[in-house]
Enzyme design. Sequence first.
Site, PDB file in Angstrom:
ATOM      1  N   ALA A 252       0.804  -1.241   0.000  1.00 54.08           N
ATOM      2  CA  ALA A 252       0.000   0.000   0.000  1.00 54.08           C
ATOM      3  C   ALA A 252       0.829   1.280   0.000  1.00 54.08           C
ATOM      4  CB  ALA A 252      -1.002   0.020   1.150  1.00 54.08           C
ATOM      5  N   ALA A 253       2.134   1.172  -0.279  1.00 56.28           N
ATOM      6  CA  ALA A 253       2.941   2.406  -0.398  1.00 56.28           C
ATOM      7  C   ALA A 253       2.370   3.275  -1.519  1.00 56.28           C
ATOM      8  CB  ALA A 253       4.391   2.058  -0.690  1.00 56.28           C
ATOM      9  N   GLY A 254       2.011   2.610  -2.616  1.00 59.81           N
ATOM     10  CA  GLY A 254       1.454   3.345  -3.751  1.00 59.81           C
ATOM     11  C   GLY A 254       0.108   3.974  -3.391  1.00 59.81           C
ATOM     12  N   ASP A 255      -0.658   3.298  -2.549  1.00 57.31           N
ATOM     13  CA  ASP A 255      -1.958   3.840  -2.132  1.00 57.31           C
ATOM     14  C   ASP A 255      -1.758   5.051  -1.212  1.00 57.31           C
ATOM     15  OD1 ASP A 255      -3.161   1.754  -3.519  1.00 57.31           O
ATOM     16  OD2 ASP A 255      -3.133   0.446  -1.768  1.00 57.31           O
TER      17      ASP A 255
HETATM   18  P1  ATP Z   1       1.626  -0.862  -3.705  1.00 60.40           P
HETATM   19  O1  ATP Z   1       1.116  -1.604  -4.915  1.00 60.40           O
HETATM   20  O2  ATP Z   1       2.242  -1.770  -2.677  1.00 60.40           O
HETATM   21  O3  ATP Z   1       0.592   0.046  -3.110  1.00 60.40           O
HETATM   22  P2  ATP Z   1       3.253   0.537  -5.646  1.00 60.40           P
HETATM   23  O4  ATP Z   1       4.014  -0.578  -6.288  1.00 60.40           O
HETATM   24  O5  ATP Z   1       2.106   1.107  -6.395  1.00 60.40           O
HETATM   25  O6  ATP Z   1       2.814   0.113  -4.173  1.00 60.40           O
HETATM   26  P3  ATP Z   1       5.740   1.810  -5.012  1.00 60.40           P
HETATM   27  O7  ATP Z   1       6.468   2.323  -6.162  1.00 60.40           O
HETATM   28  O8  ATP Z   1       6.220   0.570  -4.351  1.00 60.40           O
HETATM   29  O9  ATP Z   1       4.193   1.758  -5.362  1.00 60.40           O
HETATM   30  O10 ATP Z   1       5.724   2.924  -3.883  1.00 60.40           O
HETATM   31  C1  ATP Z   1       5.122   4.192  -4.059  1.00 60.40           C
HETATM   32  C2  ATP Z   1       6.018   5.249  -3.486  1.00 60.40           C
HETATM   33  O11 ATP Z   1       6.298   4.941  -2.116  1.00 60.40           O
HETATM   34  C3  ATP Z   1       7.388   5.332  -4.165  1.00 60.40           C
HETATM   35  O12 ATP Z   1       7.343   6.131  -5.330  1.00 60.40           O
HETATM   36  C4  ATP Z   1       8.223   5.934  -3.030  1.00 60.40           C
HETATM   37  O13 ATP Z   1       8.042   7.351  -2.976  1.00 60.40           O
HETATM   38  C5  ATP Z   1       7.609   5.323  -1.777  1.00 60.40           C
HETATM   39  N1  ATP Z   1       8.331   4.089  -1.379  1.00 60.40           N
HETATM   40  C6  ATP Z   1       8.060   2.816  -1.745  1.00 60.40           C
HETATM   41  N2  ATP Z   1       8.962   1.954  -1.215  1.00 60.40           N
HETATM   42  C7  ATP Z   1       9.815   2.705  -0.498  1.00 60.40           C
HETATM   43  C8  ATP Z   1      10.970   2.412   0.316  1.00 60.40           C
HETATM   44  N3  ATP Z   1      11.432   1.159   0.450  1.00 60.40           N
HETATM   45  N4  ATP Z   1      11.603   3.448   0.919  1.00 60.40           N
HETATM   46  C9  ATP Z   1      11.136   4.720   0.786  1.00 60.40           C
HETATM   47  N5  ATP Z   1      10.064   5.063   0.057  1.00 60.40           N
HETATM   48  C10 ATP Z   1       9.405   4.076  -0.589  1.00 60.40           C
HETATM   49  O1  RIB Z   2      -2.180  -1.840  -2.806  1.00 56.19           O
HETATM   50  C1  RIB Z   2      -2.195  -2.732  -1.729  1.00 56.19           C
HETATM   51  C2  RIB Z   2      -3.471  -3.521  -1.708  1.00 56.19           C
HETATM   52  O2  RIB Z   2      -3.492  -4.375  -2.824  1.00 56.19           O
HETATM   53  C3  RIB Z   2      -3.635  -4.423  -0.515  1.00 56.19           C
HETATM   54  O3  RIB Z   2      -4.220  -3.797   0.604  1.00 56.19           O
HETATM   55  C4  RIB Z   2      -4.475  -5.572  -1.049  1.00 56.19           C
HETATM   56  O4  RIB Z   2      -5.799  -5.553  -0.600  1.00 56.19           O
HETATM   57  C5  RIB Z   2      -4.379  -5.450  -2.565  1.00 56.19           C
HETATM   58  O5  RIB Z   2      -5.575  -5.095  -3.071  1.00 56.19           O
END
Ligand code: ATP
Ligand code: RIB
Length: 316
Positions: A252-255
């Site tokens: 959920a970093a992206g969220d």
């Molecule tokens: P998810 O699908 O798990 O919600 P995502 O793959 O869409 O995530 P990421 O690129 O992993 O998105 O993360 C989104 C943002 O979070 C990145 O652009 C960055 O700013 C921050 N981030 C992610 N991982 C890290 C990390 N290990 N350390 C610091 N910042 C991070």
């Molecule tokens: O982006 C993270 C989410 O992806 C998780 O909470 C999980 O429910 C999946 O949908």
Amino acid sequence: MAKPIVVVGSINLDLVAATKRIPTAGETVAGLSFQTFPGGKGANQAVAAARLDGLVRMIGKVGADAFGEELLHRLQESNVDTSAVEMVRGSSGVALITTDEKGQNAITVVPGANAKLTPADLDSNIDLVRSAGILLTQLEIPLETVEYLATIAAQQRIPLILDPAPARFLPPSLLKRVDWLTPNETETSLLLGHGPQNLSDHEVEEAAIALFQLGSQNVILKLGDRGCYVALSNEAPQWLPAYDVKAVDTTAAGDAFNGAFAVALMNGREPLESAAWASAVAAISVTRPGAQPSMPTPSEVDRFLEDSHCFKSTRV
Ligand code: ATP
Ligand code: RIB
């Protein structure tokens, strides 16, 4: 009256097994712990925005099972208005998540009630959709619903942020109606018709141009601990490095990023400044386990920024 951030998206219960290493196909590994968390890309983005004091309303569906009430309650607890979240027959969305000791994850999503969010549900909530200051959506609900939302957003001139996750190819007719497209690395590759691949910095820059050519107005490529690449229609593109934090769980970093980005835009901040603030919010979220519980409050973000965290230099 202030316009709400309206999230049209998924609501899941996350079943999370922590392991030392994510198993490969056919392999069994011993888990270290098991926990459940409220999740789902839509609900996570709604909670991220609401924790940051955004005025958030959600359109979605949960199942009439043991998880549905709990998922609704967790949204309400975070101040997300759930009056347009319906409980329907059948099971709620669930995500089976395995995390490893580097904080990485592998996820299987079973849509359940999320698959029942149809264009007709947008018609039933048309006043709410039209009242939005900004619309957020993702791809854990039927594509036809996302496409219909994009059509309404374009007609009403409401900015639409599309998180094209989980990764899949999307028709240019949809991408043309997106104001902010926010793919990660895998999603970027699939949108451009390639298999999942690791992108070099140069390839990221080229991918942003290719995504513009497919029609999206602005593109933010999210690249995990490499940070993000912000390509705006009216400014020179820019890299924003990630903060140097110890990742415990990147789920959920992206969220976190998208929810925070929407709040910052609604507060009148410039897009680049909004993306930088969203990076800090996302960095905090990776230092905590779980999806929704990992989303910070404004004072936690202020404290994090005051603590002058360094940036990572992980660009390739
Ligand atoms: P998810 O699908 O798990 O919600 P995502 O793959 O869409 O995530 P990421 O690129 O992993 O998105 O993360 C989104 C943002 O979070 C990145 O652009 C960055 O700013 C921050 N981030 C992610 N991982 C890290 C990390 N290990 N350390 C610091 N910042 C991070
Ligand atoms: O982006 C993270 C989410 O992806 C998780 O909470 C999980 O429910 C999946 O949908």
